[in-house]
Motif scaffolding. Structure first.
Motif, mmCIF file in Angstrom:
data_model
loop_
_atom_site.group_PDB
_atom_site.id
_atom_site.type_symbol
_atom_site.label_atom_id
_atom_site.label_comp_id
_atom_site.label_asym_id
_atom_site.label_seq_id
_atom_site.Cartn_x
_atom_site.Cartn_y
_atom_site.Cartn_z
ATOM 1 N N ASP A 22 -4.703 -77.848 103.733
ATOM 2 C CA ASP A 22 -3.709 -76.809 104.019
ATOM 3 C C ASP A 22 -3.949 -76.188 105.397
ATOM 4 N N VAL A 23 -5.225 -75.853 105.670
ATOM 5 C CA VAL A 23 -5.552 -75.198 106.936
ATOM 6 C C VAL A 23 -5.296 -76.150 108.101
ATOM 7 N N THR A 24 -5.624 -77.435 107.916
ATOM 8 C CA THR A 24 -5.348 -78.407 108.972
ATOM 9 C C THR A 24 -3.843 -78.522 109.211
ATOM 10 N N ALA A 25 -3.078 -78.451 108.130
ATOM 11 C CA ALA A 25 -1.620 -78.498 108.277
ATOM 12 C C ALA A 25 -1.123 -77.295 109.064
ATOM 13 N N VAL A 26 -1.740 -76.130 108.838
ATOM 14 C CA VAL A 26 -1.362 -74.933 109.615
ATOM 15 C C VAL A 26 -1.653 -75.163 111.081
ATOM 16 N N ASN A 27 -2.841 -75.712 111.385
ATOM 17 C CA ASN A 27 -3.199 -75.975 112.776
ATOM 18 C C ASN A 27 -2.218 -76.937 113.418
ATOM 19 N N LEU A 28 -1.896 -78.002 112.710
ATOM 20 C CA LEU A 28 -0.985 -79.007 113.272
ATOM 21 C C LEU A 28 0.424 -78.442 113.431
ATOM 22 N N ALA A 29 0.808 -77.558 112.515
ATOM 23 C CA ALA A 29 2.149 -76.974 112.610
ATOM 24 C C ALA A 29 2.266 -76.066 113.824
ATOM 25 N N ASN A 30 1.140 -75.469 114.230
ATOM 26 C CA ASN A 30 1.165 -74.509 115.334
ATOM 27 C C ASN A 30 0.723 -75.107 116.649
ATOM 28 N N VAL A 31 0.740 -76.430 116.741
ATOM 29 C CA VAL A 31 0.197 -77.056 117.941
ATOM 30 C C VAL A 31 1.047 -76.726 119.167
ATOM 31 N N HIS A 32 2.321 -76.428 118.970
ATOM 32 C CA HIS A 32 3.186 -76.086 120.101
ATOM 33 C C HIS A 32 3.656 -74.640 120.046
ATOM 34 N N SER A 33 2.922 -73.795 119.292
ATOM 35 C CA SER A 33 3.307 -72.383 119.207
ATOM 36 C C SER A 33 2.838 -71.657 120.464
ATOM 37 N N THR A 34 3.735 -70.857 121.014
ATOM 38 C CA THR A 34 3.331 -70.009 122.137
ATOM 39 C C THR A 34 3.031 -68.616 121.598
ATOM 40 N N LYS A 35 2.877 -67.665 122.499
ATOM 41 C CA LYS A 35 2.543 -66.304 122.063
ATOM 42 C C LYS A 35 3.618 -65.744 121.151
ATOM 43 N N GLY A 36 3.153 -65.043 120.100
ATOM 44 C CA GLY A 36 4.092 -64.451 119.154
ATOM 45 C C GLY A 36 4.626 -63.140 119.683
ATOM 46 N N ALA A 37 5.343 -62.405 118.801
ATOM 47 C CA ALA A 37 5.953 -61.138 119.207
ATOM 48 C C ALA A 37 4.890 -60.106 119.578
ATOM 49 N N ASP A 38 3.691 -60.231 118.952
ATOM 50 C CA ASP A 38 2.623 -59.278 119.245
ATOM 51 C C ASP A 38 1.801 -59.695 120.471
ATOM 52 N N GLY A 39 2.227 -60.743 121.151
ATOM 53 C CA GLY A 39 1.533 -61.173 122.355
ATOM 54 C C GLY A 39 0.256 -61.932 122.112
ATOM 55 N N LYS A 40 -0.005 -62.274 120.850
ATOM 56 C CA LYS A 40 -1.252 -62.987 120.546
ATOM 57 C C LYS A 40 -0.962 -64.462 120.351
ATOM 58 N N LEU A 41 -1.872 -65.273 120.856
ATOM 59 C CA LEU A 41 -1.753 -66.717 120.710
ATOM 60 C C LEU A 41 -2.393 -67.135 119.393
ATOM 61 N N PHE A 42 -1.812 -68.134 118.746
ATOM 62 C CA PHE A 42 -2.384 -68.652 117.497
ATOM 63 C C PHE A 42 -3.770 -69.220 117.770
ATOM 64 N N ARG A 43 -4.701 -68.864 116.909
ATOM 65 C CA ARG A 43 -6.064 -69.417 117.058
ATOM 66 C C ARG A 43 -6.288 -70.437 115.953
ATOM 67 N N PRO A 44 -6.775 -71.618 116.338
ATOM 68 C CA PRO A 44 -7.005 -72.643 115.308
ATOM 69 C C PRO A 44 -7.993 -72.154 114.253
ATOM 70 N N MET A 45 -7.773 -72.575 113.013
ATOM 71 C CA MET A 45 -8.609 -72.119 111.909
ATOM 72 C C MET A 45 -9.418 -73.276 111.362
ATOM 73 N N ARG A 46 -10.507 -72.918 110.727
ATOM 74 C CA ARG A 46 -11.279 -73.947 110.031
ATOM 75 C C ARG A 46 -11.853 -73.374 108.750
ATOM 76 N N VAL A 47 -12.036 -74.242 107.762
ATOM 77 C CA VAL A 47 -12.573 -73.834 106.462
ATOM 78 C C VAL A 47 -14.085 -74.030 106.482
ATOM 79 N N VAL A 48 -14.799 -72.988 106.082
ATOM 80 C CA VAL A 48 -16.245 -73.110 105.930
ATOM 81 C C VAL A 48 -16.539 -73.052 104.430
ATOM 82 N N SER A 49 -17.128 -74.105 103.917
ATOM 83 C CA SER A 49 -17.418 -74.136 102.480
ATOM 84 C C SER A 49 -18.930 -74.208 102.274
ATOM 85 N N HIS A 50 -19.347 -73.767 101.121
ATOM 86 C CA HIS A 50 -20.771 -73.805 100.782
ATOM 87 C C HIS A 50 -20.918 -74.015 99.283
ATOM 88 N N GLU A 51 -22.145 -74.196 98.880
ATOM 89 C CA GLU A 51 -22.445 -74.329 97.456
ATOM 90 C C GLU A 51 -22.083 -73.032 96.752
#
Lengths: 145, 109
Positions: A22-51
């Motif tokens: 899901d998170v990778t799909a979000v990253n790929l969906a936003n690959v061509h996103s520019t700055k939003g209305a709040d002036g912030k650029l999308f930051r790529p996300m990653r999942v950190v999992s543990h035991e």
């Protein structure tokens, strides 16, 4: 009902891998996103999992004798990747030098993450199927066939 | 499903023709003379109740999946598999019981 513990462990792994997809799909969906209305650029996300820490206690609570840990999502965090600057003066988002900032998403890395997540999910499904096959085989003990 | 059909095997030791002391000496039937804990019929009923609950809960899961409320697919599939396994276990227990019953009915007296 100890065969269910293997099911629960595999399910926890599948949940983690599903979130990774899901998170990778979000990253790929936003690959061509520019700055939003709040002036912030999308930051790529990653999942950190543990035991999973609470998993064993939950399993024991559910009445499973063998309290083995499963997997759990620790956090979904943003990666501090430098933005990708593209020369495009006609773009309304372009700065004074004509550069547009795109999120620093590496599509190749995202595709590899996707593939490893899918493989890990499949491995969890196979582990679960093996547990099921064991249970079904155990039911054949003493049978006529 | 009639569980009572199995039930009349239990008072075998208590029938007038069978000497309770002689049966107790064999060790196997010693439990039948002094039953402790839940009876076999109760255990069977409890197991069937559990299987039924599994089936109902998996049905509820499938319903929520069809309505689009399901959190994720693999939990639904896993519940279905659990219900299937529990049901197969119940079927196996039933066939063993039936086998034992038929074996006893075939016995030459």
């Amino acid at each position: 009902m100890d065969y269910r513990s293997a099911f629960q462990i595999s399910a926890s792994g599948m949940t983690v891998e599903k979130l990774r997809v899901d998170v990778t799909a979000v990253n790929l969906a936003n690959v061509h996103s520019t700055k939003g209305a709040d002036g912030k650029l999308f930051r790529p996300m990653r999942v950190v999992s543990h035991e999973s820490v609470g998993f064993a206690a939950t399993m024991r609570h559910m009445g499973f004798s063998a309290a083995l840990p499963g997997a759990a999502v620790a956090s979904v965090e943003s990666v501090d990747a430098p933005p990708r600057m593209v020369q495009d003066p006609g773009n309304p988002q372009a700065d004074e030098k004509g550069f547009v900032a795109y999120p620093g998403i590496n599509q190749v890395n995202e595709m590899v993450t996707l593939m490893t997540a899918v493989r890990a999910y499949e491995a969890n499904v196979i582990a679960m199927n093996v547990a099921k096959t064991l249970a079904v085989k155990a039911l054949e003990i003493g049978g006529n066939s | 499903m009639s569980i009572e059909a199995v039930g009349y095997l239990a008072p075998l030791a208590a029938t007038p023709g069978v000497d309770a002391a002689a049966v107790a000496g064999t060790g196997v039937a010693g439990n039948a003379t002094a039953p402790s804990g839940p009876g076999f019929g109760e255990l069977l009923a409890r197991g069937l109740d559990q299987v039924n609950r599994d089936l109902v809960s998996s049905q509820t899961d499938v319903q929520s999946l069809a309505l689009g409320d399901a959190q994720n697919l693999h939990h639904v599939m896993m519940r279905l598999e659990e219900a299937k396994l529990a049901f197969q276990l119940a079927v196996q227990v039933r066939s063993r019981l039936l086998e034992a019953y038929q074996e006893i009915m075939r016995m030459q007296v």
